[in-house]
Design a protein around this motif. Structure first.
Motif: not given
Length: 290
Positions: A249-277
């Protein structure tokens, strides 16, 4: 006014493709589902299903209402879970959608930590491509989605928290090398939707890849590389989940992906979602993925 129980039945028929399976999933009898479906047609004044052979299919009107029904039912379920958590009826639940390699590498330890620290939280996992996961999030079918993007943008209608950058690697039998140095090699790639960014990267390097083998399974992909049948690019997270003997495996320059956690709606998130995050961020800090 449309009955939510009947909308739930229509959404289940659309999801599972038959009255029989919808009845089984909802723990209803088949005659009860058929009766409620007939009542829904009477309420709407529209024919929602039609017989095809020994089964049924949704009419265009049925498909339209089923799409809305799925969204409505998801939102009602989410509201019920949020309210239950707030008034203390139960600790709550969190429904998470994510792509294959994050489900393999990071979600299991996060789920285990969540169960240890919050044993009353129900957690449900669904494997889904990022775009599908976002659609499920918008429809209220999940509470959080772990997604990736190949650029720095995120959809405007969701709240996305950056988790980490996932570098891309070139896999072959020999170490080193760049995309351009393999312009004449046979390539292994995923489906047309999954290979788009890889093809773009190759074209930026000055060539169009000759794709000889197609698979979305990292085990199959690496087995083909190990057999000397071609080369492939693979995210570090997928490589962390599985690595076949003999591949380099050889790392490639300038080629990567960015990983996000996405939620929906106005904050705050429900308590269970916040606990998972919270536990997911802690797992990432501990494991330091790629």
């Amino acid at each position: 006014m449309l009955d939510i129980a009947r909308l739930r039945i229509l959404a289940a028929i659309a999801a599972y493709g038959s009255v029989t399976e919808a009845a089984r999933q909802l723990n209803y009898s088949q005659p009860a589902v058929s009766h409620q479906l007939a009542r829904l047609e009477a309420e709407t004044g529209a024919r929602l299903v039609q017989r095809v052979g020994r089964g049924i299919r949704l009419t265009p009107e049925g498909e339209q209402l089923a799409r809305r029904a799925t969204e409505i039912v998801g939102r009602v379920d989410t509201a019920a879970a949020e309210l239950s958590a707030m008034v203390g009826l139960r600790t709550g639940r969190v429904r998470v959608a994510g792509f294959q390699s994050v489900l393999a590498a990071l979600i299991p330890p996060a789920a285990a930590m969540l169960r240890r620290e919050h044993p009353d939280i129900e957690m449900h996992l669904t494997e889904a491509h990022p775009q599908v996961a976002l659609d499920m999030l918008r429809a209220g079918q999940v509470d959080a989605a772990v997604i990736f993007r190949y650029d720095d943008t995120t959809p405007d209608d969701v709240r996305a928290s950056h988790l980490f950058d996932d570098p891309m690697y070139l896999l072959g039998l020999e170490p080193g090398g760049t995309l351009a140095e393999h312009r004449d090699s046979a390539w292994i790639a995923g489906c047309e939707n999954c290979r788009r960014e890889f093809v773009d990267a190759c074209e930026r390097a000055g060539f169009s890849p000759r794709i000889a083998y197609t698979s979305d399974d990292v085990i199959v992909q690496q087995a083909l590389v190990a057999a000397g049948l071609g080369v492939i690019t693979m995210p570090g997270l997928a490589l962390h989940s599985h690595r076949a003997p003999g591949i380099q495996a050889t790392a490639l320059r300038d080629f990567r992906r960015r990983v996000y956690l996405a939620t929906y709606g106005d904050p705050p998130d429900p308590p269970a979602t916040t606990a998972f995050s919270t536990v997911l961020h802690r797992v990432i800090e501990q494991l330091q993925p790629p």
